[in-house]
Design an enzyme around this catalytic site. Structure first.
Site, PDB file in Angstrom:
ATOM      1  N   ASP A  18     -44.789  66.813 -51.999  1.00  0.00           N
ATOM      2  CA  ASP A  18     -45.239  65.888 -50.953  1.00  0.00           C
ATOM      3  C   ASP A  18     -46.660  65.391 -51.187  1.00  0.00           C
ATOM      4  O   ASP A  18     -46.914  64.188 -51.213  1.00  0.00           O
ATOM      5  CB  ASP A  18     -45.176  66.549 -49.570  1.00  0.00           C
ATOM      6  CG  ASP A  18     -43.745  66.880 -49.167  1.00  0.00           C
ATOM      7  OD1 ASP A  18     -42.822  66.333 -49.795  1.00  0.00           O
ATOM      8  OD2 ASP A  18     -43.583  67.677 -48.233  1.00  0.00           O
ATOM      9  N   ARG A  99     -53.626  76.294 -40.025  1.00  0.00           N
ATOM     10  CA  ARG A  99     -53.896  74.850 -40.004  1.00  0.00           C
ATOM     11  C   ARG A  99     -55.285  74.516 -39.471  1.00  0.00           C
ATOM     12  O   ARG A  99     -56.016  73.748 -40.090  1.00  0.00           O
ATOM     13  CB  ARG A  99     -52.809  74.118 -39.219  1.00  0.00           C
ATOM     14  CG  ARG A  99     -51.441  74.211 -39.873  1.00  0.00           C
ATOM     15  CD  ARG A  99     -51.442  73.606 -41.275  1.00  0.00           C
ATOM     16  NE  ARG A  99     -50.182  73.758 -41.970  1.00  0.00           N
ATOM     17  CZ  ARG A  99     -49.977  74.593 -42.985  1.00  0.00           C
ATOM     18  NH1 ARG A  99     -50.944  75.376 -43.429  1.00  0.00           N
ATOM     19  NH2 ARG A  99     -48.813  74.648 -43.595  1.00  0.00           N
ATOM     20  N   ASP A 128     -47.088  71.089 -37.827  1.00  0.00           N
ATOM     21  CA  ASP A 128     -48.323  71.104 -38.605  1.00  0.00           C
ATOM     22  C   ASP A 128     -49.154  69.835 -38.435  1.00  0.00           C
ATOM     23  O   ASP A 128     -50.379  69.882 -38.412  1.00  0.00           O
ATOM     24  CB  ASP A 128     -48.014  71.370 -40.083  1.00  0.00           C
ATOM     25  CG  ASP A 128     -47.549  72.807 -40.294  1.00  0.00           C
ATOM     26  OD1 ASP A 128     -47.967  73.678 -39.503  1.00  0.00           O
ATOM     27  OD2 ASP A 128     -46.772  73.061 -41.236  1.00  0.00           O
ATOM     28  N   SER A 180     -38.033  75.270 -47.761  1.00  0.00           N
ATOM     29  CA  SER A 180     -39.388  74.831 -47.487  1.00  0.00           C
ATOM     30  C   SER A 180     -40.195  76.073 -47.118  1.00  0.00           C
ATOM     31  O   SER A 180     -39.934  76.726 -46.115  1.00  0.00           O
ATOM     32  CB  SER A 180     -39.381  73.828 -46.330  1.00  0.00           C
ATOM     33  OG  SER A 180     -40.707  73.601 -45.921  1.00  0.00           O
TER      34      SER A 180
HETATM   35  N1  ARG Z   1     -42.132  76.931 -38.047  1.00  0.00           N
HETATM   36  C1  ARG Z   1     -43.352  77.568 -38.442  1.00  0.00           C
HETATM   37  C2  ARG Z   1     -44.502  76.975 -37.664  1.00  0.00           C
HETATM   38  O1  ARG Z   1     -44.415  75.913 -37.162  1.00  0.00           O
HETATM   39  C3  ARG Z   1     -43.567  77.484 -39.930  1.00  0.00           C
HETATM   40  C4  ARG Z   1     -43.802  76.102 -40.456  1.00  0.00           C
HETATM   41  C5  ARG Z   1     -43.914  76.100 -41.918  1.00  0.00           C
HETATM   42  N2  ARG Z   1     -44.582  74.916 -42.350  1.00  0.00           N
HETATM   43  C6  ARG Z   1     -44.226  74.241 -43.386  1.00  0.00           C
HETATM   44  N3  ARG Z   1     -44.903  73.161 -43.638  1.00  0.00           N
HETATM   45  N4  ARG Z   1     -43.203  74.584 -44.152  1.00  0.00           N
HETATM   46  O2  ARG Z   1     -45.529  77.594 -37.527  1.00  0.00           O
END
Ligand code: ARG
Length: 407
Positions: A18, A99, A128, A180
């Site tokens: 990405d 983050r 995110d 992912s």
């Molecule tokens: N669902 C989890 C969260 O929102 C993990 C997200 C993982 N992020 C990613 N970009 N793969 O905290």
């Protein structure tokens, strides 16, 4: 056009497909703009090697790699551990608090570099994007934010791969075959592919990276001790350790015993439900130990009130509202409660479980003298009668009146 004004863009860069595709895309869409890539090291490990070469090759003018591990542990992970915060009672927030820390550093670099915009590779569906952008707003309220996933014409992984090929960006895959993943010191999360259907049992043998499956975990238990000072874990098996080393060591030990694997469906900030598998070996051990110690050191009312605030704290972290007055105020409350959270917890690690088996604290509120089934001379059992009569008064009055009404 507005695009013309943007001369310098700082990009949150991981080196994955990405963010690799985003660099040439930015250069194409913001003509003449310089792209500076920034990667935060929050303990994701090997993902960082070879990153600079990759970033420069795809068109970035430079790459910052920022070691954020100590700050991550001391200013984000431990405050959340002390709060006892788990989102929806389960998720240990590993991605969520990574983050704001990365975004904060990116803002610092963007301001130092005199950048006009900050770009990130989050999709428009996830949490995110919210977490990154709330943190950016907290420190650079006027900064432009570029989120290509929300606007560009690439709609799928396949589109991205095609775009990459056209721009001579080497990509290791031709089709999506990996989950992912988001990895750091605190956790690894896995989403996507067959996990997208909660009806499918997760193939843990294939998925897990840090943890053994329960089946593969050793058949003999292992005992460890963790020392806490004011709610912060400071030693393992009597040996003083900094937080980063402690968590890494606990990840190894806990991973071996298959501890901290959570397979769950969560409610995202944007409303949809999503399913993920999380590996949190060290974190699960630390939460278990910390919770156990608080059983000794917190009085009843404070403990119950703290449990309520933990739910709110977790929501704030999950929603990306780290840099807010409420989160800071809750942390101040939590720190007050941790003044006596000092002591030693012994844990038994066995087949996917961490169990606190022994607790000691110089601040314990546990009085054996009071609780004993044996003889004591500090508690007067006949006091209970009057207490129960008053405690039960409303129950008794209601029952009496109901009786009268039924007649
Ligand atoms: N669902 C989890 C969260 O929102 C993990 C997200 C993982 N992020 C990613 N970009 N793969 O905290």
């Amino acid at each position: 056009m507005e695009n013309k004004k943007i001369k310098k863009i700082v990009l949150a860069y991981s080196g994955g497909l990405d963010t690799s595709v985003i660099i040439p895309w930015l250069k194409e869409n913001y003509e003449g703009a310089e792209v500076i890539a920034v990667s935060g090291n929050v303990g994701q490990g090997k993902e960082l090697s070879g990153l600079e070469e990759k970033a420069l090759k795809t068109g970035a003018s430079k790459l910052y790699i920022e070691d954020l591990q100590d700050v991550f542990v001391n200013d984000y992970i431990f405050p959340t551990l002390k709060a006892g915060a788990k989102y929806e009672n389960k998720y240990l927030l590993g991605t969520a608090f990574a983050r704001p820390i990365i975004a904060k550093r990116i803002v610092e670099i963007a301001l130092k570099e005199g950048a006009d915009a900050i770009a990130h590779g989050c999709t428009g569906k996830g949490n995110d994007q919210v977490r990154f952008e709330l943190a950016i707003k907290a420190f650079a309220p006027n900064m432009q934010i570029i989120a290509p996933w929300r606007t560009w014409e690439l709609r799928s992984r396949e589109d991205e791969i095609e775009y990459a090929a056209k721009h001579n960006i080497p990509v290791p895959v031709t089709k999506e075959t990996n989950y992912s993943i988001d990895a750091n010191l605190w956790h690894i999360s896995h989403e996507g592919l067959d996990l997208e259907d909660p009806g499918n049992e997760a193939n843990l043998k294939k998925i897990l990276i840090m943890c053994n499956t329960v089946e593969d975990a050793p058949n003999t238990p292992e005992y460890i001790t963790i020392d806490f000072e004011k709610g912060i874990p400071v030693a393992l098996n009597g040996e003083k350790m900094d937080g980063v080393t402690l968590i890494k060591t606990l990840n190894e030990i806990g991973g071996k015993h298959g501890i901290g694997v959570d397979d769950l469906v969560e409610n995202r900030v944007v409303g949809m439900k999503s399913r993920g598998v999380y590996e949190n070996p060290g974190g699960t051990i630390l939460y278990t130990a910390h919770d156990a110690l608080e059983m000794l050191t917190l009085d009843k009312e404070t403990m119950h009130f703290k449990q309520q605030t933990a739910t709110k704290f977790a929501e704030l972290v999950y929603y990306g509202q780290w840099f807010t007055p409420l989160r800071e105020a809750l942390s101040a409350f939590v720190d007050k409660t941790q003044e006596t959270c000092t002591g030693t917890v012994k844990l038994k690690l066995y087949k996917g479980r961490a169990t606190a088996v022994s607790l000691t604290s110089p601040y314990t509120l546990y009085s054996e003298d009071m609780a004993t089934f044996g003889e004591d001379d500090s508690y007067n059992q006949s006091d209970s009668q009057g207490f129960i009569n008053l405690f039960g008064l409303p129950i008794k009055v209601k029952a009496l009146l109901d009786e009268k009404r039924e007649k």
